[in-house]
Enzyme design. Structure first.
Site, PDB file in Angstrom:
ATOM      1  N   HIS A 470      36.707  27.447  -8.624  1.00  0.00           N
ATOM      2  CA  HIS A 470      36.174  27.348  -7.173  1.00  0.00           C
ATOM      3  C   HIS A 470      36.480  26.475  -6.338  1.00  0.00           C
ATOM      4  CE1 HIS A 470      32.685  28.291  -4.471  1.00  0.00           C
ATOM      5  NE2 HIS A 470      32.774  26.994  -4.091  1.00  0.00           N
ATOM      6  N   GLU A 471      36.467  25.233  -7.078  1.00  0.00           N
ATOM      7  CA  GLU A 471      36.786  23.923  -6.008  1.00  0.00           C
ATOM      8  C   GLU A 471      38.188  24.020  -5.762  1.00  0.00           C
ATOM      9  OE1 GLU A 471      34.646  22.144  -4.248  1.00  0.00           O
ATOM     10  OE2 GLU A 471      32.867  23.351  -5.590  1.00  0.00           O
ATOM     11  N   HIS A 474      38.868  25.950  -2.635  1.00  0.00           N
ATOM     12  CA  HIS A 474      38.990  25.022  -1.299  1.00  0.00           C
ATOM     13  C   HIS A 474      40.137  24.148  -1.346  1.00  0.00           C
ATOM     14  CE1 HIS A 474      34.783  25.793  -0.392  1.00  0.00           C
ATOM     15  NE2 HIS A 474      34.182  25.484  -1.427  1.00  0.00           N
ATOM     16  N   HIS A 477      42.955  25.900   0.069  1.00  0.00           N
ATOM     17  CA  HIS A 477      42.788  26.256   1.663  1.00  0.00           C
ATOM     18  C   HIS A 477      43.333  25.056   2.379  1.00  0.00           C
ATOM     19  CE1 HIS A 477      39.926  27.881   4.745  1.00  0.00           C
ATOM     20  NE2 HIS A 477      40.954  27.957   5.186  1.00  0.00           N
TER      21      HIS A 477
END
Length: 683
Positions: A470-471, A474, A477
């Site tokens: 999940h991290e 980020h 991104h």
């Protein structure tokens, strides 16, 4: 400029990585002072221009301004969140009102606002690129939203409110960190920790040794209410102690009590919203998000709460049946839920998630799972740079390159928990990408995995594997956003859109070639058995009543606090009573299903950037679930798919309206049905 302060000279390290080896705490405040003055002078130079505003004499220099301040701030706040020693905390407390005052001095600058407003009114007549036009629109909207159009008296009050709020939110985080450390649960007898693995016991023994408690075991608390160990501890008293410690944070009447602090935060946020022309802080926040109004948020949360609570009650009944079948029956309590959930999971799916850890060795999950998925999908390569170092010995630095060999940036990983690190997991940037400034990105992922004793492997839970993927979503991104202006760099998008790319990245956890690559037994190198994988897929909607309910309860608490008017927020409120009333209002007041965060340790909304925005996770998940369907329909882990997702979504950063970017990628607006199906709420 002074040369004895390393923060005031450009870093000579690759990509502008700060040289943390020579940066000392005493360097920060003087550097901020210099950076504030420099930024103020840069903006003053813009507003002194007598000619009519143009993009070239207003927007371009505005985007070029504040570079030193941004560099110093990102360098400092990276440390203050991940290695907050007493000295760093003291600096942060002193800095909070100064930073707030400076930000207001720029955002509320009347002369600057007039120039940007003129450009906004004339934007249809100007020869602008799409990014330049959107830059004008965003600056105008954000300055208007911040209060730049208020009269001088209102601005003065607004500045005072902002400074006080910055102090309070910093105090909230300091109190939470202190109480979380103080409430770490000490066990005298290893028998009390029956059910934990050797690695978990090693981590608990190491945590005790670090505190000078040789011969004991210390279990540190997670940011959220529950704890991974609740699913495996056989001793019911130990489970109760652990959950009780977690739920009491910030509400014990000691120096770390957060109740008075959060009530003042709520009151001042309501007053600020009214000053800016809004009925509530929630109305103020959502007006500049994709949701646009708290009513839209409330509609979604209520729509999901009914089936979530119903499913949680069904799950609770099954757990109670397991308990009643035992010799000593008792009513299911919150600290029993995770433990008996695993029993039901074992009975229905023949699946013991706690036994999966030997297949999730951290280094292999990182290299052959997280990074490999990115390589397969986007063609990027990761090379560890042992010659580069972060702000703490536990940090690791990786250089990222595209398939053609061109440089992307740096990725920093900080995996382990420590007393100086705030709870939870997060991504942040140290350097922002910008063509205007000629900079490439440096991004950080922080987790809070217990660190085993030297020589012992780090074995992750499935939840920790999920958090790592999940991290890293980020991080991608932040790495892939390719923009001209720093205002749009990385994850600088609407708060209720920012979780979307990270949630999409979780899909590769179970993707066959990725799972087979990283999920291999630490001793035998055997892949996770196919039968276990099938059971994991079959159980994906299992316990989603609980999981959805605890999340929705926290999201609703956030909305309840921040939907108060000034008069309501000024009342003599009792925190516990307010929570109980709010949860009853939405039907999520099941004592066996506590909210994921109670108010006194709800860092996301009282010390982080999610105030009135914790709904963002489920809001973004509508897009995420719809996107996962698209990937599956189009062949999954293929470069063509990755290139499309990178180019049309990740790569635009904040330079485009996010829902417009989504339509460009998907060909239509997102549909909610995939989310309902995923969470078992479709019926």
């Amino acid at each position: 400029m002074p040369t004895d302060n390393p923060l005031l000279s450009p870093s000579v390290l690759p990509y502008g990585l700060p040289d943390y080896s020579v940066i000392r705490p005493e360097h920060y405040l003087p550097a901020f002072e210099q950076a504030f003055a420099e930024h103020t002078a840069e903006v003053a130079a813009i507003t002194r221009v007598r000619s009519m505003p143009t993009f070239e004499n207003t927007m371009a220099p505005l985007e070029a301004s504040g570079r030193l301040l941004g560099d110093v701030a990102r360098t400092f706040y990276t440390v203050s969140s991940a290695d907050a020693t007493d000295e760093i905390q003291a600096i942060e407390e002193q800095l909070a009102p100064l930073m707030s005052a400076h930000q207001d001095s720029i955002q509320l600058d009347a002369a600057l606002y007039r120039r940007i407003k003129t450009l906004h009114e004339q934007r249809d007549q100007l020869s602008l690129t799409a990014e330049q036009r959107y830059l004008i629109e965003r600056h105008y909207t954000e300055m208007s939203h911040a209060g730049a159009g208020l009269d001088d008296d209102a601005k003065q009050r607004l500045t005072a409110l902002n400074q006080r709020l910055s102090t309070l939110t910093t105090q909230f985080e300091k109190n939470l960190l202190g109480d979380t450390n103080d409430l770490a649960v000490v066990f005298d007898d290893v028998a009390e920790l029956d059910g934990l693995t050797d690695g978990e016991l090693s981590a608990a023994a190491q945590a005790a040794a670090d505190r000078g408690l040789e011969g004991k075991w210390v279990v540190t608390l997670t940011l959220f209410t529950g704890h991974p160990y609740l699913s495996s501890l056989t001793d019911r008293t130990s489970r109760a102690r652990l959950l009780e410690a977690s739920r009491s944070r910030g509400s014990r009447g000691n120096d770390h009590d957060n109740r008075t602090t959060l009530l003042e935060i709520v009151r001042l946020r309501a007053e600020r919203a009214a000053l800016l022309g809004y009925d509530s802080h929630a109305a103020y926040i959502t007006s500049d998000e994709t949701a646009r109004s708290p009513e839209a948020v409330h509609d979604l949360l209520r729509r999901l709460a009914v089936p979530a609570a119903r499913n949680a009650r069904r799950e609770q009944q099954k757990l109670q049946e397991i308990i009643d079948a035992e010799a000593a029956s008792f009513p299911l309590a919150a600290h029993d839920w995770a433990y008996y959930t695993e029993k039901v999971r074992a009975a229905e799916y023949d699946l013991d998630r706690s036994a999966l850890r030997p297949w999730f060795e951290a280094e292999r999950v990182l290299q052959d799972g997280v990074l490999r998925a990115a390589t397969e999908l986007y063609g990027v390569a990761f090379t560890e740079r042992d010659d580069l170092h972060g702000y703490h010995p536990d940090t690791r630095v990786f250089e990222v390159h595209n398939a053609d060999g061109s440089a992307v940036g740096l990725f920093v990983l900080d995996l382990y928990t420590r007393d100086t690190k705030r709870g939870g997991a997060w991504m942040n940037s140290i350097v922002l990408q910008s063509h205007l400034r000629g900079t490439a990105p440096i991004v950080v992922n922080n987790l809070n995995v217990p660190k085993p004793a030297p020589g012992s492997p780090t074995l992750l839970t499935l939840d920790e594997v999920t958090t790592l993927f999940h991290e890293f979503g980020h991080a991608l991104h932040g790495l892939f956003a390719t923009v001209t202006y720093p205002h749009f760099a990385g994850t600088n998008v609407f708060r209720d859109f920012v979780e979307f790319p990270s949630q999409v990245n979780e899909m590769w956890i179970y993707w066959p070639e990725i799972l087979t690559s990283y999920a291999r037994h630490i001793e035998t190198d055997e892949p996770l058995p196919a039968g276990v994988v099938e059971k994991l897929h079959a159980s994906e909607a299992f316990n989603q009543g609980f999981a959805t309910s605890e999340y929705l309860a926290a999201a609703w608490l956030d909305q309840a606090w921040h939907s108060l008017s000034t008069n309501e927020a000024a009342a003599d409120l009792d925190v516990a009573a307010f929570e109980a009333s709010a949860l009853a209002d939405i039907g999520l007041d099941n004592p066996a299903v506590p909210t994921r965060y109670s108010s006194t340790y709800f860092a996301h909304v009282f010390s982080g950037g999610y105030s009135a925005g914790y709904y963002s996770y489920i809001w973004s998940e509508v897009l995420d679930a719809d996107t996962v369907e698209w990937f599956r329909e189009n062949g999954g882990l293929r470069r063509e798919n990755g290139d499309r997702f990178r180019e049309r979504l990740l790569g635009v950063g904040g330079s485009k309206d996010p829902l417009e970017a989504y339509r460009d990628f998907r060909g239509r607006d997102a549909e909610i049905q995939p989310l309902l199906k995923r969470r078992g709420l479709a019926d």
